[in-house]
Design an enzyme around this catalytic site. Structure first.
Site, PDB file in Angstrom:
ATOM      1  N   LYS A 171      -3.130   0.295   1.671  1.00 38.36           N
ATOM      2  CA  LYS A 171      -1.707   0.665   1.772  1.00 38.36           C
ATOM      3  C   LYS A 171      -0.994   0.703   0.415  1.00 38.36           C
ATOM      4  O   LYS A 171      -0.138   1.551   0.191  1.00 38.36           O
ATOM      5  CB  LYS A 171      -0.975  -0.306   2.705  1.00 38.36           C
ATOM      6  CG  LYS A 171      -1.343  -0.156   4.172  1.00 38.36           C
ATOM      7  CD  LYS A 171      -0.498  -1.091   5.020  1.00 38.36           C
ATOM      8  CE  LYS A 171      -0.845  -1.002   6.478  1.00 38.36           C
ATOM      9  NZ  LYS A 171       0.102  -1.735   7.336  1.00 38.36           N
TER      10      LYS A 171
ATOM     11  N   ASP B 266       6.100   0.675   9.306  1.00 40.60           N
ATOM     12  CA  ASP B 266       5.945  -0.695   9.814  1.00 40.60           C
ATOM     13  C   ASP B 266       7.303  -1.365  10.074  1.00 40.60           C
ATOM     14  O   ASP B 266       7.446  -2.126  11.037  1.00 40.60           O
ATOM     15  CB  ASP B 266       5.130  -1.556   8.833  1.00 40.60           C
ATOM     16  CG  ASP B 266       3.649  -1.217   8.871  1.00 40.60           C
ATOM     17  OD1 ASP B 266       3.169  -0.768   9.917  1.00 40.60           O
ATOM     18  OD2 ASP B 266       2.969  -1.409   7.842  1.00 40.60           O
TER      19      ASP B 266
END
Ligand code: ATR
Length: 282
Positions: free
Chosen positions: A72, A109
């Site tokens: 990420k 997220d």
């Protein structure tokens, strides 16, 4: 498995390893139930290949991809353009291949966390009081960002390694007070939201040791761990009569914006989807 046409849109999840990921199952459910001409596949990519692999996505005609552990942060550095949210969190989990061949990186997220919280605890009021967030990994950065954006005025962040919590607070900015791990019970006094973003409580790991007696009577307790669905923390909060929100919903909701961007349809999080995903990843 439905058949694909030559026009099928393709997306996937890039991780290392990726075999444990529930995302192919999750997106596969939506593709099937919505009868979409598309596929979502696991893409195991070793760390030394991440830059090449990401740059290849638009060239291969991918609509986009999700990025998971451990890529990420690396993805943030590779993409051509980054959303404001991804930049603030310091990580990319959703890639969109644009028509001009460039790669756009977003982070969903924070969206997934707050949507899950709002659905699971509709009475939770961001203005009502202090939030205590445990942990200092990527998930904590997303959760703290989401809470700031939701309007929470006072956020305490506690982590076993204090320096990591300091780094998160400094990186994100805003009203984040760092609390030593030993002082987490004291920081819970009167708090109206407790979020566990550590791996404690996960199957095979030690439970989180946390005294929840000091939390406000209307407090909400949420865990981003979803295996098991009911962590020891959530069980103790439930026993105290507090509202609890499990971690599976964050995974399901964070997937929505990517799916919509790649396949053009807004998917829904339903009980049937929850049940189906929980039977995975096999
Ligand atoms: P992610 O990026 O997915 O959130 P991570 O970087 O692996 O995950 O972080 C896991 C979190 O669980 C960290 O906050 C970690 O604390 P440290 O920063 O001190 O490592 C926390 N954690 C893991 N095991 C722990 C333990 N036994 N006691 C306390 N915290 C623990």
């Amino acid at each position: 498995m439905s058949s694909l046409s030559g026009n099928a849109k393709i997306a996937g999840v890039i991780g290392w390893p990726v075999a444990h990921s529930l995302s192919p199952r999750l997106h596969g459910y939506w593709l099937r139930t919505l009868a979409i001409d598309g596929a979502y596949i696991p893409l195991p990519v070793a760390p030394e290949n991440i830059s090449d692999a990401l740059k290849a996505l638009p060239k291969l005609g991918f609509a986009g991809a999700n990025v998971t552990v451990p890529h990420k942060e690396a993805a943030l550095a590779v993409v051509d353009e980054v959303s404001e949210t991804a930049n603030r969190i310091g990580a990319v989990n959703t890639l969109i291949c644009k028509p001009d061949g460039t790669l756009f990186g977003d982070n969903t997220d924070a969206f997934g966390f707050i949507e899950n919280l709002r659905v699971g605890a509709p009475a939770w009021d961001p203005d009502a009081g202090r939030a205590l967030v445990l942990g200092a990994g990527g998930a904590a950065r997303a959760v703290v960002t989401a809470l700031i954006d939701a309007g929470v005025m006072e956020i305490c962040l506690s982590n076993r390694t204090l320096a990591r919590a300091d780094d998160v607070a400094q990186y994100i900015g805003g009203n984040v007070a760092v609390v030593p791990w030993d002082a987490r019970d004291a920081a819970a006094q009167g708090a109206t939201l407790l979020v566990n973003t550590t791996s404690l409580g996960m199957a095979g790991k030690a439970p989180l040791e946390m005294d929840i007696r000091g939390l406000a009577d209307d407090a909400v307790v949420t865990d981003i761990v979803y295996a098991p669905l009911q962590t020891p923390l959530l069980a103790s909060a439930q026993a105290r009569g507090l509202t609890t929100v499990d971690g599976l919903g964050m995974l399901l909701h964070q997937a929505r914006p990517g799916f919509e961007a790649w396949f053009g349809v807004q998917p829904e999080v339903t009980d049937d989807l929850r049940r189906y995903v929980l039977e995975g990843p096999g």
